[in-house]
Design a protein around this motif. Structure first.
Motif, PDB file in Angstrom:
ATOM      1  N   THR A   1       1.346   1.217  -3.093  1.00  0.00           N
ATOM      2  CA  THR A   1       0.396   0.123  -2.927  1.00  0.00           C
ATOM      3  C   THR A   1       1.163  -1.143  -2.553  1.00  0.00           C
ATOM      4  O   THR A   1       2.391  -1.217  -2.728  1.00  0.00           O
ATOM      5  CB  THR A   1      -0.386  -0.137  -4.220  1.00  0.00           C
ATOM      6  OG1 THR A   1       0.522  -0.618  -5.229  1.00  0.00           O
ATOM      7  CG2 THR A   1      -1.092   1.120  -4.701  1.00  0.00           C
TER       8      THR A   1
ATOM      9  N   ARG B   1      -4.313  -1.263  -2.806  1.00  0.00           N
ATOM     10  CA  ARG B   1      -4.499  -0.264  -1.742  1.00  0.00           C
ATOM     11  C   ARG B   1      -3.161   0.288  -1.270  1.00  0.00           C
ATOM     12  O   ARG B   1      -2.151  -0.423  -1.259  1.00  0.00           O
ATOM     13  CB  ARG B   1      -5.242  -0.886  -0.553  1.00  0.00           C
ATOM     14  CG  ARG B   1      -6.706  -1.167  -0.817  1.00  0.00           C
ATOM     15  CD  ARG B   1      -7.367  -1.800   0.388  1.00  0.00           C
ATOM     16  NE  ARG B   1      -7.143  -1.031   1.615  1.00  0.00           N
ATOM     17  CZ  ARG B   1      -7.538  -1.432   2.819  1.00  0.00           C
ATOM     18  NH1 ARG B   1      -8.172  -2.600   2.942  1.00  0.00           N
ATOM     19  NH2 ARG B   1      -7.312  -0.675   3.870  1.00  0.00           N
ATOM     20  N   ARG B   2      -3.159   1.556  -0.860  1.00  0.00           N
ATOM     21  CA  ARG B   2      -1.942   2.169  -0.337  1.00  0.00           C
ATOM     22  C   ARG B   2      -1.650   1.634   1.064  1.00  0.00           C
ATOM     23  O   ARG B   2      -2.551   1.484   1.888  1.00  0.00           O
ATOM     24  CB  ARG B   2      -2.065   3.683  -0.315  1.00  0.00           C
ATOM     25  CG  ARG B   2      -2.192   4.281  -1.705  1.00  0.00           C
ATOM     26  CD  ARG B   2      -2.084   5.793  -1.686  1.00  0.00           C
ATOM     27  NE  ARG B   2      -2.311   6.335  -3.015  1.00  0.00           N
ATOM     28  CZ  ARG B   2      -1.391   6.416  -3.977  1.00  0.00           C
ATOM     29  NH1 ARG B   2      -0.160   5.974  -3.719  1.00  0.00           N
ATOM     30  NH2 ARG B   2      -1.680   6.911  -5.155  1.00  0.00           N
TER      31      ARG B   2
ATOM     32  N   GLY C   1      -0.281   2.948   3.558  1.00  0.00           N
ATOM     33  CA  GLY C   1      -0.547   3.872   4.655  1.00  0.00           C
ATOM     34  C   GLY C   1      -1.887   3.630   5.323  1.00  0.00           C
ATOM     35  O   GLY C   1      -2.071   3.995   6.492  1.00  0.00           O
ATOM     36  N   GLY C   2      -2.827   3.023   4.618  1.00  0.00           N
ATOM     37  CA  GLY C   2      -4.141   2.727   5.187  1.00  0.00           C
ATOM     38  C   GLY C   2      -4.249   1.336   5.781  1.00  0.00           C
ATOM     39  O   GLY C   2      -5.326   0.939   6.244  1.00  0.00           O
TER      40      GLY C   2
ATOM     41  N   SER D   1      -3.799  -1.740   8.441  1.00  0.00           N
ATOM     42  CA  SER D   1      -3.681  -1.988   9.876  1.00  0.00           C
ATOM     43  C   SER D   1      -2.331  -2.652  10.144  1.00  0.00           C
ATOM     44  O   SER D   1      -1.637  -3.089   9.214  1.00  0.00           O
ATOM     45  CB  SER D   1      -4.800  -2.914  10.359  1.00  0.00           C
ATOM     46  OG  SER D   1      -4.651  -4.211   9.777  1.00  0.00           O
TER      47      SER D   1
END
Length: 308
Positions: free
Chosen positions: A89, A123-124, A126-127, A129
């Motif tokens: 995260t 949030r991770r 990898g997601g 933008s």
């Protein structure tokens, strides 16, 4: 302050940086310009001790960065926004950096709030933008509250709101007395916030001056497009008067170094018929293109069948 003295970096037979010397001083934003492949990223990596110079020295406040313990307290940097663990995260990523540099954990929430990612802390990555990753990279650079900050192409992937925010951030950091250096290959990005400009091409220093001086030099000149009955004869005449002349077509040439009025007077005196003269003031971008004209590593063809 960042100081480079006669720095050269070779990779085998390739010279990436060639006898480069410059100083980046605190209290102002310095833009670092050059075409793709000019050596900007290699230079930034040498400042941070990630790449060792083949010869010469690079110091931050008089000391090579690699010799500094807890480096994020001295220099913050964003080199590659994609170079992060996508499974972590945002908060975990920054917390790991804080622990390694003995930075108070409270700074994590502070910098996430400052870059606009407070709601995405859990949030991770990898997601994220590209724009969000750029903001996270800037947060990491700010984490140790350092006096020196480096950013490599920091505006990539940002929307207009993000671009405006970054410009304001750089100005504020410089106003606080910090040293701010950011690279770009686009003059339009530099002129919005930089006060000092370093320009390199093929690893060599092409210019080191205040943006205002470079701007005045660019706008002090002009380019005149001339349509003439005999452009070859006109080109020979104007070249003899010290102008630079470039053919545009069978009927037109582009002239720099002489104003349109002088061109008209010379043509009249020598009996050369002119059909049209159009003057375009030189821009700051024109100055950059002129400086780096011989330093572009990969130039596109002219659309007339040349190889790309």
């Amino acid at each position: 302050m960042i100081e480079a003295r006669h720095v050269t970096k070779r990779y085998g037979d390739t010279v990436a940086v060639d006898d480069l010397s410059f100083s980046v001083r605190p209290g102002r934003v310095t833009g670092f310009l050059g075409p793709n492949g000019a050596g900007k990223s290699t230079t930034l990596r040498m400042i941070l001790g990630l790449t060792a110079p083949s010869s010469g020295t690079v110091t931050v406040d008089g000391v090579p960065f690699a010799e500094r313990r807890r480096g994020l307290r001295h220099v913050g940097a964003l080199l590659d926004a994609q170079d992060v663990h996508g499974g972590r995260t945002a908060a975990a990523h920054l917390s790991a950096l804080a622990r390694g540099n003995r930075i108070p954990r409270t700074r994590v929430a502070d910098v996430l709030e400052e870059v606009g990612l407070a709601k995405a802390a859990g949030r991770r990555i990898g997601g994220f933008s590209l724009g969000m990753r750029q903001r996270l990279g800037i947060a990491a650079a700010l984490l140790g509250d350092p006096g020196v900050l480096l950013f490599d192409e920091p505006l990539n992937g940002l929307d207009m709101e993000g671009v405006l925010w970054v410009r304001g951030l750089f100005r504020r950091l410089a106003a606080e007395g910090r040293t701010v250096l950011f690279s770009s290959h686009m003059m339009s990005e530099i002129e919005q916030s930089a006060e000092q400009v370093l320009v390199i091409g093929r690893g060599r220093l092409l210019a080191d001056e205040q943006l205002a001086d470079l701007s005045r030099a660019a706008r002090g000149g002009s380019v005149v497009t001339v349509h003439a009955a005999d452009p070859a004869a006109l080109a020979a005449l104007l070249t003899g008067e010290g102008a630079s002349v470039r053919p545009l077509s069978e009927e037109a040439v582009e002239v720099s170094g002489l104003p349109a009025r002088r061109i008209g007077e010379l043509a009249l005196r020598h009996g050369l018929a002119l059909h049209q003269l159009t003057t375009k003031a030189s821009s700051l971008e024109d100055a950059f293109l002129e400086l780096t004209a011989g330093s572009v590593e990969y130039a596109a063809g002219d659309g007339r069948g040349g190889a790309l």
